[in-house]
Design a protein around this motif. Structure first.
Motif, PDB file in Angstrom:
ATOM      1  N   ASP A 188       0.822  -1.213   0.000  1.00 36.44           N
ATOM      2  CA  ASP A 188       0.000   0.000   0.000  1.00 36.44           C
ATOM      3  C   ASP A 188       0.857   1.265   0.000  1.00 36.44           C
ATOM      4  O   ASP A 188       0.612   2.198  -0.771  1.00 36.44           O
ATOM      5  N   THR A 211       4.134   1.661  -0.793  1.00 36.43           N
ATOM      6  CA  THR A 211       4.986   1.836  -1.974  1.00 36.43           C
ATOM      7  C   THR A 211       4.164   2.159  -3.227  1.00 36.43           C
ATOM      8  O   THR A 211       4.612   2.924  -4.074  1.00 36.43           O
ATOM      9  N   GLU A 212       2.950   1.624  -3.331  1.00 37.65           N
ATOM     10  CA  GLU A 212       2.085   2.002  -4.451  1.00 37.65           C
ATOM     11  C   GLU A 212       1.719   3.479  -4.369  1.00 37.65           C
ATOM     12  O   GLU A 212       1.713   4.178  -5.378  1.00 37.65           O
ATOM     13  N   TRP A 213       1.431   3.968  -3.170  1.00 41.42           N
ATOM     14  CA  TRP A 213       1.115   5.384  -2.993  1.00 41.42           C
ATOM     15  C   TRP A 213       2.325   6.246  -3.350  1.00 41.42           C
ATOM     16  O   TRP A 213       2.182   7.252  -4.046  1.00 41.42           O
ATOM     17  N   ARG A 219       4.740   5.565  -5.414  1.00 38.45           N
ATOM     18  CA  ARG A 219       4.884   5.553  -6.878  1.00 38.45           C
ATOM     19  C   ARG A 219       3.875   6.494  -7.539  1.00 38.45           C
ATOM     20  O   ARG A 219       4.221   7.252  -8.437  1.00 38.45           O
ATOM     21  N   ARG A 220       2.615   6.406  -7.116  1.00 37.57           N
ATOM     22  CA  ARG A 220       1.569   7.271  -7.696  1.00 37.57           C
ATOM     23  C   ARG A 220       1.893   8.749  -7.507  1.00 37.57           C
ATOM     24  O   ARG A 220       1.614   9.572  -8.371  1.00 37.57           O
ATOM     25  N   GLU A 221       2.466   9.079  -6.357  1.00 35.30           N
ATOM     26  CA  GLU A 221       2.802  10.468  -6.048  1.00 35.30           C
ATOM     27  C   GLU A 221       4.140  10.902  -6.667  1.00 35.30           C
ATOM     28  O   GLU A 221       4.519  12.057  -6.546  1.00 35.30           O
ATOM     29  N   GLY A 222       4.842   9.969  -7.290  1.00 32.84           N
ATOM     30  CA  GLY A 222       6.135  10.302  -7.906  1.00 32.84           C
ATOM     31  C   GLY A 222       7.232  10.553  -6.892  1.00 32.84           C
ATOM     32  O   GLY A 222       8.152  11.334  -7.140  1.00 32.84           O
ATOM     33  N   GLN A 263       5.927  16.424   0.600  1.00 37.10           N
ATOM     34  CA  GLN A 263       4.870  15.705  -0.113  1.00 37.10           C
ATOM     35  C   GLN A 263       4.252  14.591   0.726  1.00 37.10           C
ATOM     36  O   GLN A 263       3.194  14.076   0.377  1.00 37.10           O
TER      37      GLN A 263
END
Length: 88
Positions: A40, A42-44, A46-49, A86
């Motif tokens: 969860d 690491t996916e977030w 990645r999505r946030e760059g 961020q």
């Protein structure tokens, strides 16, 4: 970033990679919950760059065991200080 894991089982034989594991009986294995949380987060990221990498026991378990270490109590994720705003 910190979070608390749910009540879980650290029984080494019941939670080994070869055991039929379940999140239902009576508590899931701690390492299974930790894996879900790691995915969860690491996916977030990645999505946030936001670039990140894993270290210490998290990296050791991933490379050596291809799993979360059964006795670990944390996830070791590093984010450069420049990206900390961020994370708020």
């Amino acid at each position: 970033l910190t979070c608390r894991s749910p009540r879980c089982d650290r029984n080494a034989s019941a939670c080994s990679r070869t055991a039929g594991r379940s999140l239902a009986s009576p508590y899931g294995c701690c390492s299974d919950y930790m894996h879900l949380m790691l995915v969860d987060v690491t996916e977030w990221l990645r999505r946030e760059g936001i670039p990140y990498f894993i270290t210490y026991g998290t990296l050791l378990g991933a490379l050596r065991d291809q799993d979360i270490l059964p006795y670990t109590q944390d996830m070791d994720i590093v984010v450069d200080r420049a990206y900390w705003p961020q994370l708020q």
